[in-house]
Design a protein around this motif. Structure first.
Motif, PDB file in Angstrom:
ATOM      1  N   UNK A  10       0.642  -1.382  -0.110  1.00  0.00           N
ATOM      2  CA  UNK A  10       0.271  -0.025   0.166  1.00  0.00           C
ATOM      3  C   UNK A  10       0.656   1.214   0.045  1.00  0.00           C
ATOM      4  N   UNK A  11       2.006   0.570   0.601  1.00  0.00           N
ATOM      5  CA  UNK A  11       2.983   2.304   0.625  1.00  0.00           C
ATOM      6  C   UNK A  11       3.453   2.522  -0.921  1.00  0.00           C
ATOM      7  N   UNK A  12       3.330   1.852  -2.177  1.00  0.00           N
ATOM      8  CA  UNK A  12       3.839   2.328  -2.888  1.00  0.00           C
ATOM      9  C   UNK A  12       2.372   2.293  -3.529  1.00  0.00           C
ATOM     10  N   UNK A  13       1.586   1.526  -3.208  1.00  0.00           N
ATOM     11  CA  UNK A  13       0.338   1.785  -4.640  1.00  0.00           C
ATOM     12  C   UNK A  13      -0.444   3.350  -3.961  1.00  0.00           C
ATOM     13  N   UNK A  14       0.160   3.778  -3.046  1.00  0.00           N
ATOM     14  CA  UNK A  14      -0.202   5.093  -2.669  1.00  0.00           C
ATOM     15  C   UNK A  14       0.311   6.174  -3.706  1.00  0.00           C
ATOM     16  N   UNK A  15       1.829   5.893  -3.684  1.00  0.00           N
ATOM     17  CA  UNK A  15       2.473   6.677  -4.585  1.00  0.00           C
ATOM     18  C   UNK A  15       2.233   7.221  -6.242  1.00  0.00           C
ATOM     19  N   UNK A  16       1.510   5.307  -6.336  1.00  0.00           N
ATOM     20  CA  UNK A  16       1.177   5.600  -8.066  1.00  0.00           C
ATOM     21  C   UNK A  16      -0.007   6.270  -7.061  1.00  0.00           C
ATOM     22  N   UNK A  17      -0.976   6.442  -6.818  1.00  0.00           N
ATOM     23  CA  UNK A  17      -2.054   7.333  -6.559  1.00  0.00           C
ATOM     24  C   UNK A  17      -2.595   8.080  -6.574  1.00  0.00           C
ATOM     25  N   UNK A  18      -1.224   9.142  -5.783  1.00  0.00           N
ATOM     26  CA  UNK A  18      -0.957  10.043  -5.669  1.00  0.00           C
ATOM     27  C   UNK A  18       0.043  11.379  -7.383  1.00  0.00           C
ATOM     28  N   UNK A  19       0.077   9.499  -7.738  1.00  0.00           N
ATOM     29  CA  UNK A  19       0.485  10.223  -9.311  1.00  0.00           C
ATOM     30  C   UNK A  19      -0.296  11.030  -9.981  1.00  0.00           C
ATOM     31  N   UNK A  20      -1.271   9.591  -9.618  1.00  0.00           N
ATOM     32  CA  UNK A  20      -2.357  10.085 -10.633  1.00  0.00           C
ATOM     33  C   UNK A  20      -2.923  10.885 -10.470  1.00  0.00           C
ATOM     34  N   UNK A  21      -3.753  11.015  -9.447  1.00  0.00           N
ATOM     35  CA  UNK A  21      -4.321  11.807  -8.790  1.00  0.00           C
ATOM     36  C   UNK A  21      -3.141  13.985  -9.130  1.00  0.00           C
ATOM     37  N   UNK A  22      -2.448  13.764  -9.414  1.00  0.00           N
ATOM     38  CA  UNK A  22      -1.787  15.075  -9.685  1.00  0.00           C
ATOM     39  C   UNK A  22      -2.154  15.294 -11.310  1.00  0.00           C
ATOM     40  N   UNK A  23      -3.049  14.151 -11.970  1.00  0.00           N
ATOM     41  CA  UNK A  23      -3.356  14.498 -13.177  1.00  0.00           C
ATOM     42  C   UNK A  23      -4.703  15.015 -13.123  1.00  0.00           C
ATOM     43  N   UNK A  24      -5.298  15.706 -12.258  1.00  0.00           N
ATOM     44  CA  UNK A  24      -6.754  15.332 -11.981  1.00  0.00           C
ATOM     45  C   UNK A  24      -6.457  17.554 -11.901  1.00  0.00           C
ATOM     46  N   UNK A  25      -4.467  17.328 -11.534  1.00  0.00           N
ATOM     47  CA  UNK A  25      -5.020  19.305 -11.721  1.00  0.00           C
ATOM     48  C   UNK A  25      -4.607  20.308 -12.948  1.00  0.00           C
ATOM     49  N   UNK A  26      -5.031  20.565 -13.630  1.00  0.00           N
ATOM     50  CA  UNK A  26      -5.237  20.886 -15.349  1.00  0.00           C
ATOM     51  C   UNK A  26      -4.080  21.626 -15.602  1.00  0.00           C
ATOM     52  N   UNK A  27      -3.879  21.985 -14.750  1.00  0.00           N
ATOM     53  CA  UNK A  27      -2.450  23.320 -14.580  1.00  0.00           C
ATOM     54  C   UNK A  27      -0.882  22.066 -15.114  1.00  0.00           C
ATOM     55  N   UNK A  28      -1.124  21.233 -14.082  1.00  0.00           N
ATOM     56  CA  UNK A  28      -0.384  19.744 -14.690  1.00  0.00           C
ATOM     57  C   UNK A  28      -0.764  19.402 -15.704  1.00  0.00           C
ATOM     58  N   UNK A  29      -1.545  18.696 -15.673  1.00  0.00           N
ATOM     59  CA  UNK A  29      -2.408  17.560 -16.493  1.00  0.00           C
ATOM     60  C   UNK A  29      -1.171  18.374 -18.178  1.00  0.00           C
TER      61      UNK A  29
END
Length: 324
Positions: free
Chosen positions: A256-275
């Motif tokens: 889960x420690x590693x999986x949560x990192x990947x979830x955070x990376x995906x969550x970053x793409x929900x911000x239009x100015x990052x995506x």
């Protein structure tokens, strides 16, 4: 004149030595420095200026016999303006010496002072022009999102130097999705991406993360504490981990420690100015995992073309590396 000052000082010290501990521990309003000195004069003989040398010796012995706590409290209540400058300096040194150690424990701020002075001498003064430039503007290449855990300081582990990384640390190094509203984490992201124009966002997780352990043990509908409400941002990582039922609890936490990192990376793409910047190739998203039990580090990069936030939150990574 000098003999008068010494006699007056000795008289004050004699009076303080004769005070009972209970009177010293009294209400500070009732027992002010002025009241102590005023009361000390009422019981003295009119010829108190004629004290003999032997009397001064007895005063010194009385002062030495006082317990450290009573000495300190007595010193704190003396009015330094009424005694000689030399003795005032001695009393001040006495207080400073006693502040450096409390109940046998070293004053860590004293150690911190030495570390700072060492940094100034060895680092700052050696690169003074660089620090002058940093005082005018910062141009970090990295935005680092790391855990608040005291054992995993990114600057210490990865050697980030002043000006190289704009950093935010929170419990379990999480990035909440845009839909979850404003937090200090996405505020820092906005500044790093829009203003500083960083080239990399680096989410760093670690082993034995208490935040992830809390996530794995809490009930999904029982987010009563601040910590539980915060780590719930990684509930998708928890659900994916629970699918691996053959793992022990410790193994689940590490997964889960590693999986949560990947979830955070995906969550970053929900911000239009990052995506937008990731799509154009001007911004890269990296994940990292520090195992401090073995002192190893894993790093990978989000593959934007193969990842998809909107359809099942699919993530694909590339450029994996393992440092050991």
């Amino acid at each position: 004149m000098i003999w008068g000052i010494r006699s007056k000082t000795s008289s004050i010290i004699t009076t303080m030595a004769s005070l009972r501990p209970s009177s010293v521990k009294g209400d500070p309003i009732q027992f002010s420095p002025f009241s102590a000195i005023t009361n000390s004069f009422t019981g003295f003989h009119r010829n108190w200026l004629g004290l003999r040398t032997e009397k001064l010796g007895r005063v010194d012995n009385t002062w030495l016999r006082l317990s450290p706590s009573l000495k300190e409290k007595s010193v704190l209540r003396l009015d330094a303006s009424s005694i000689s400058a030399g003795l005032a300096q001695e009393l001040q040194r006495f207080k400073i010496q006693n502040m450096s150690e409390t109940d046998g424990r070293v004053d860590f701020f004293d150690e911190m002072k030495h570390r700072f002075l060492s940094f100034k001498k060895q680092k700052y003064l050696g690169e003074v022009e660089h620090f002058k430039t940093l005082a005018e503007v910062q141009s970090p290449k990295f935005m680092v999102i790391a855990c608040v855990d005291s054992r995993v300081c990114p600057s210490n582990i990865l050697g980030f130097q002043p000006g190289e990384a704009f950093m935010v640390r929170n419990v379990a190094n999480l990035v909440p999705p845009l839909e979850n509203g404003r937090t200090e984490t996405n505020a820092a992201l906005e500044f790093a991406v829009k203003t500083l124009q960083v080239q990399n966002i680096f989410v760093i997780g670690h082993s034995c993360c208490a935040g992830i352990q809390t996530l794995m043990t809490m009930q999904d509908d029982d987010n009563t504490s601040f910590i539980e409400k915060w780590v719930a941002n990684a509930k998708v990582a928890k659900l994916r981990t629970k699918e691996a039922i053959h793992l022990s609890f410790d193994q689940q936490c590490k997964h889960c420690e590693k999986e949560s990192i990947n979830c955070s990376l995906l969550n970053l793409l929900t911000y239009p100015w990052i995506e937008e910047r990731v799509r154009k190739g001007t911004l890269s998203l990296q994940g990292g995992y520090y195992d401090f039990l073995r002192c190893t580090f894993e790093i990978w990069t989000l593959d934007f073309k193969e990842s998809n936030v909107s359809h099942g939150s699919k993530i694909s990574v590339k450029d994996k590396a393992f440092w050991c």
